[in-house]
Design a protein around this motif. Structure first.
Motif, PDB file in Angstrom:
ATOM      1  N   ASP A 402      76.698  41.693  16.540  1.00  0.00           N
ATOM      2  CA  ASP A 402      75.993  40.832  15.571  1.00  0.00           C
ATOM      3  C   ASP A 402      76.747  39.522  15.341  1.00  0.00           C
ATOM      4  O   ASP A 402      76.666  38.936  14.250  1.00  0.00           O
ATOM      5  N   ASP A 403      77.503  39.055  16.341  1.00  0.00           N
ATOM      6  CA  ASP A 403      78.197  37.778  16.235  1.00  0.00           C
ATOM      7  C   ASP A 403      77.163  36.648  16.203  1.00  0.00           C
ATOM      8  O   ASP A 403      75.979  36.870  16.442  1.00  0.00           O
ATOM      9  N   PRO A 404      77.571  35.409  15.882  1.00  0.00           N
ATOM     10  CA  PRO A 404      76.603  34.310  15.792  1.00  0.00           C
ATOM     11  C   PRO A 404      75.770  34.105  17.056  1.00  0.00           C
ATOM     12  O   PRO A 404      74.621  33.652  16.977  1.00  0.00           O
ATOM     13  N   ALA A 405      76.301  34.443  18.237  1.00  0.00           N
ATOM     14  CA  ALA A 405      75.541  34.286  19.487  1.00  0.00           C
ATOM     15  C   ALA A 405      74.714  35.518  19.815  1.00  0.00           C
ATOM     16  O   ALA A 405      73.979  35.508  20.801  1.00  0.00           O
ATOM     17  N   ALA A 406      74.793  36.570  18.983  1.00  0.00           N
ATOM     18  CA  ALA A 406      74.051  37.819  19.224  1.00  0.00           C
ATOM     19  C   ALA A 406      74.317  38.341  20.635  1.00  0.00           C
ATOM     20  O   ALA A 406      73.404  38.569  21.429  1.00  0.00           O
ATOM     21  N   THR A 407      75.585  38.569  20.942  1.00  0.00           N
ATOM     22  CA  THR A 407      76.013  38.892  22.305  1.00  0.00           C
ATOM     23  C   THR A 407      75.694  40.333  22.682  1.00  0.00           C
ATOM     24  O   THR A 407      75.872  41.252  21.882  1.00  0.00           O
ATOM     25  N   TRP A 408      75.224  40.483  23.926  1.00  0.00           N
ATOM     26  CA  TRP A 408      75.132  41.790  24.569  1.00  0.00           C
ATOM     27  C   TRP A 408      76.106  41.793  25.736  1.00  0.00           C
ATOM     28  O   TRP A 408      76.230  40.802  26.457  1.00  0.00           O
ATOM     29  N   LEU A 409      76.794  42.910  25.934  1.00  0.00           N
ATOM     30  CA  LEU A 409      77.638  43.093  27.110  1.00  0.00           C
ATOM     31  C   LEU A 409      77.095  44.248  27.928  1.00  0.00           C
ATOM     32  O   LEU A 409      76.794  45.319  27.383  1.00  0.00           O
ATOM     33  N   HIS A 410      76.975  44.032  29.239  1.00  0.00           N
ATOM     34  CA  HIS A 410      76.661  45.110  30.162  1.00  0.00           C
ATOM     35  C   HIS A 410      77.933  45.450  30.928  1.00  0.00           C
ATOM     36  O   HIS A 410      78.503  44.589  31.608  1.00  0.00           O
ATOM     37  N   ILE A 411      78.386  46.692  30.808  1.00  0.00           N
ATOM     38  CA  ILE A 411      79.673  47.121  31.336  1.00  0.00           C
ATOM     39  C   ILE A 411      79.457  48.274  32.307  1.00  0.00           C
ATOM     40  O   ILE A 411      78.695  49.208  32.031  1.00  0.00           O
ATOM     41  N   ASP A 412      80.153  48.201  33.445  1.00  0.00           N
ATOM     42  CA  ASP A 412      80.099  49.287  34.424  1.00  0.00           C
ATOM     43  C   ASP A 412      80.966  50.440  33.904  1.00  0.00           C
ATOM     44  O   ASP A 412      82.190  50.288  33.793  1.00  0.00           O
ATOM     45  N   PRO A 413      80.386  51.587  33.569  1.00  0.00           N
ATOM     46  CA  PRO A 413      81.192  52.674  32.999  1.00  0.00           C
ATOM     47  C   PRO A 413      82.145  53.303  34.012  1.00  0.00           C
ATOM     48  O   PRO A 413      83.057  54.032  33.621  1.00  0.00           O
ATOM     49  N   ARG A 414      81.970  52.998  35.297  1.00  0.00           N
ATOM     50  CA  ARG A 414      82.862  53.587  36.297  1.00  0.00           C
ATOM     51  C   ARG A 414      84.252  52.979  36.248  1.00  0.00           C
ATOM     52  O   ARG A 414      85.251  53.690  36.420  1.00  0.00           O
ATOM     53  N   ASP A 415      84.313  51.643  36.036  1.00  0.00           N
ATOM     54  CA  ASP A 415      85.629  50.990  36.072  1.00  0.00           C
ATOM     55  C   ASP A 415      85.863  50.019  34.921  1.00  0.00           C
ATOM     56  O   ASP A 415      86.909  49.369  34.866  1.00  0.00           O
ATOM     57  N   THR A 417      84.326  47.185  34.240  1.00  0.00           N
ATOM     58  CA  THR A 417      84.062  45.779  34.511  1.00  0.00           C
ATOM     59  C   THR A 417      82.912  45.258  33.659  1.00  0.00           C
ATOM     60  O   THR A 417      81.860  45.909  33.565  1.00  0.00           O
ATOM     61  N   ILE A 418      83.115  44.096  33.018  1.00  0.00           N
ATOM     62  CA  ILE A 418      82.004  43.450  32.313  1.00  0.00           C
ATOM     63  C   ILE A 418      81.118  42.798  33.370  1.00  0.00           C
ATOM     64  O   ILE A 418      81.498  41.812  34.001  1.00  0.00           O
ATOM     65  N   LEU A 419      79.962  43.348  33.587  1.00  0.00           N
ATOM     66  CA  LEU A 419      79.067  42.864  34.626  1.00  0.00           C
ATOM     67  C   LEU A 419      78.246  41.663  34.167  1.00  0.00           C
ATOM     68  O   LEU A 419      77.866  40.829  34.985  1.00  0.00           O
ATOM     69  N   GLN A 420      77.984  41.583  32.868  1.00  0.00           N
ATOM     70  CA  GLN A 420      77.142  40.492  32.370  1.00  0.00           C
ATOM     71  C   GLN A 420      77.365  40.290  30.880  1.00  0.00           C
ATOM     72  O   GLN A 420      77.492  41.257  30.119  1.00  0.00           O
ATOM     73  N   ARG A 421      77.462  39.033  30.501  1.00  0.00           N
ATOM     74  CA  ARG A 421      77.441  38.658  29.083  1.00  0.00           C
ATOM     75  C   ARG A 421      76.096  37.996  28.834  1.00  0.00           C
ATOM     76  O   ARG A 421      75.747  37.016  29.484  1.00  0.00           O
ATOM     77  N   LEU A 422      75.344  38.514  27.903  1.00  0.00           N
ATOM     78  CA  LEU A 422      73.995  38.009  27.653  1.00  0.00           C
ATOM     79  C   LEU A 422      73.862  37.715  26.165  1.00  0.00           C
ATOM     80  O   LEU A 422      73.715  38.631  25.346  1.00  0.00           O
ATOM     81  N   ASP A 423      73.955  36.436  25.810  1.00  0.00           N
ATOM     82  CA  ASP A 423      73.764  36.093  24.403  1.00  0.00           C
ATOM     83  C   ASP A 423      72.316  35.701  24.154  1.00  0.00           C
ATOM     84  O   ASP A 423      71.456  35.860  25.019  1.00  0.00           O
ATOM     85  N   ARG A 424      72.039  35.180  22.953  1.00  0.00           N
ATOM     86  CA  ARG A 424      70.659  34.845  22.606  1.00  0.00           C
ATOM     87  C   ARG A 424      70.063  33.835  23.576  1.00  0.00           C
ATOM     88  O   ARG A 424      68.929  33.978  24.029  1.00  0.00           O
ATOM     89  N   SER A 425      70.853  32.817  23.926  1.00  0.00           N
ATOM     90  CA  SER A 425      70.342  31.806  24.845  1.00  0.00           C
ATOM     91  C   SER A 425      70.099  32.396  26.231  1.00  0.00           C
ATOM     92  O   SER A 425      69.157  32.018  26.931  1.00  0.00           O
ATOM     93  N   GLY A 426      70.950  33.332  26.645  1.00  0.00           N
ATOM     94  CA  GLY A 426      70.758  33.969  27.936  1.00  0.00           C
ATOM     95  C   GLY A 426      69.506  34.810  27.990  1.00  0.00           C
ATOM     96  O   GLY A 426      68.827  34.871  29.024  1.00  0.00           O
ATOM     97  N   ARG A 427      69.170  35.463  26.882  1.00  0.00           N
ATOM     98  CA  ARG A 427      67.942  36.267  26.868  1.00  0.00           C
ATOM     99  C   ARG A 427      66.710  35.368  26.869  1.00  0.00           C
ATOM    100  O   ARG A 427      65.678  35.720  27.446  1.00  0.00           O
ATOM    101  N   ILE A 428      66.817  34.199  26.243  1.00  0.00           N
ATOM    102  CA  ILE A 428      65.713  33.237  26.316  1.00  0.00           C
ATOM    103  C   ILE A 428      65.569  32.722  27.748  1.00  0.00           C
ATOM    104  O   ILE A 428      64.465  32.630  28.292  1.00  0.00           O
TER     105      ILE A 428
END
Length: 486
Positions: A402-415, A417-428
């Motif tokens: 719930d940070d100001p950019a409304a960040t989502w992180l997609h993380i590979d549970p195997r190792d 690794t942060i595969l993607q950072r998706l904030d509000r602008s990225g979802r738009i």
């Protein structure tokens, strides 16, 4: 007065569309044709599976240097951006990337820093004893034009002389293979990515100039397409039709241009406007790659790895072709890459990171917000889905903050690794670019045949608009020049 202003506005709209079309019609045709090629032939890149396939299994009997000693020899302060052990020809080597982008290669046998790599060594690393292979120096060419290759320049380009026409780019700095291309890829990309992205080497080498040129060119093209759509709807008559029941006032080629515009104008406008958006005008959209500060906070400040060379085979396994040393949440983890998949263990021999460990590290990486939801996706959805350039693994861990950019992180549970950072602008941007330009729509993703059929239909309609407009525009230009000459 209002009537006069309306007539003047329509006249200027017609004139703008005509001359914007003359200026950009050739680019429309190139973008449409090259876009269809790109559905099947992406820009050359060394994909992770290709890279792994070219690596020999690690010769554990040759590894005499511990990871901590390799880090010390490299002189890299703090936690490196990347740190791995693999084979460099017949010798195990540690490849280390500093936070500043610097690259260092350290021998796993002696602990000495290696490089630069000469032509003979590059030929041996890339081609072995293959007869007919040849090597030439390359600083920057069509396939290594982007800035991501800058820390590895210059290259030795090794042509293997095989039936596929394979060429491998060996970094003179580190000795690693940074890129592979084939004759098929190179030929089709001259009809695909190169004209589509205007990837002319002298222009693309100047990243900001290239971006500015494409912003203005695609912006003018977008206005031309939208003005044509407006004119097409304005001149359409379904009730009070024109003479002989026609819905269009035009004849000949102009008539076909109008009809193609009515059928495909919305799709063409969406393609061009979303293409302009892909250049990130005014920096509206944040990158999906986590920034350096976020990656550093996610890694934490671990101490020494504490694994001697003799323990590495037990932790990584005998079939490992590469071992990545990854800092996550203030601890070191070993990620062994083998043909049958990844294996992650803690440096002390414990099991790989669990969801709680990954979430705790991610919380430290986003101090401006709180973790609101954690979910492991077992299937693709509207924001995590594969496409031709990025297959994207499953399962994946999605963390929502719930940070100001409304960040989502997609993380590979195997190792971890942060595969993607998706904030509000990225979802738009996902809906303004991916949905409109790539047709990454929920109904089409995961259905390649249906997706390709939709792409072909919309692009063929757009091609009808572009080609009829190109011919009509140049005829008009020819008449104008002839009149002026007389």
């Amino acid at each position: 007065m209002r009537r006069w202003a309306g007539k003047a506005a329509r006249r200027w709209l017609l004139l703008f569309h005509r001359w914007a079309g003359i200026a950009t019609a050739l680019f429309f045709a190139l973008w449409i044709g090259s876009g269809l090629v790109m559905l099947y032939v992406p820009f050359p890149a060394l994909t992770p599976p290709e890279r792994l396939a070219r690596l020999a299994p690690i010769a554990w009997g040759e590894v005499a240097v511990a990871p901590d000693a390799a880090l010390a020899a490299a002189g890299v302060a703090g936690v490196p951006a990347a740190f791995a052990l693999e084979m460099g020809g017949a010798e195990p080597v540690y490849r280390i990337t500093g936070r500043d982008g610097s690259r260092v290669t350290v021998s796993g046998r002696t602990g000495a820093r290696l490089g630069p790599v000469d032509a003979e060594a590059a030929l041996r690393l890339a081609a072995g004893d293959r007869p007919g292979a040849r090597v030439e120096p390359v600083e920057r060419d069509q396939w290594t034009v982007t800035a991501r290759y800058d820390p590895l320049r210059p290259f030795h380009k090794v042509a293997l002389g095989d039936p596929a026409g394979t060429e491998l780019y060996v970094s003179q700095v580190t000795g690693e293979i940074a890129l592979d291309t084939t004759r098929f890829e190179r030929a089709w990309n001259w009809l695909g990515s190169v004209p589509h992205w205007i990837y002319l080497t002298p222009l693309r080498a100047r990243a900001e100039l290239w971006r500015t040129v494409l912003l203005w060119l695609s912006g003018l093209a977008a206005l031309g397409a939208l003005s044509g759509l407006a004119i097409g709807i304005w001149r359409l008559r379904l009730r009070r039709r024109y003479a002989r029941g026609a819905v269009t006032p035009y004849r000949g080629l102009a008539r076909w241009h109008h009809l193609f515009g009515l059928a495909g104008g919305l799709g063409l406008g969406a393609f061009i406007v979303s293409g302009w958006i892909s250049m990130n005008p005014n920096r509206w959209f944040a990158s999906s790659i986590p920034p350096a500060g976020m990656r550093a906070a996610y890694a934490g400040t671990p101490g020494a790895i504490g694994v001697d060379a003799g323990r590495l085979p037990d932790l990584a396994g005998p079939d490992a072709r590469a071992v990545r040393f990854t800092a996550l949440g203030g601890r070191w983890w070993l990620v062994a890459e083998a043909p049958d998949g990844l294996r992650t263990v803690a440096s002390d021999g414990g099991t790989g990171p669990d969801v709680a460990t990954l979430a705790e590290a991610a919380i430290a990486a986003i101090p401006a917000g709180h973790l609101r939801a954690a979910r492991q996706l077992e299937a693709y959805d509207s924001y995590w889905y594969p496409h031709e350039a990025d297959p994207r693994p499953l399962p994946v861990l999605r963390l929502r903050f719930d940070d100001p950019a409304a960040t989502w992180l997609h993380i590979d549970p195997r190792d971890g690794t942060i595969l993607q950072r998706l904030d509000r602008s990225g979802r738009i941007n996902r809906w303004l670019f991916d949905a409109l330009h790539r047709l990454d729509l929920p109904i089409l993703t995961g259905r390649p045949a249906l997706h390709d059929a939709a792409q072909w239909l919309l692009n063929l309609l757009a091609a009808g608009i572009a080609l009829t407009g190109l011919v009509a525009g140049w005829r008009r230009l020819g008449r104008s020049l002839s009149t002026r000459a007389r």
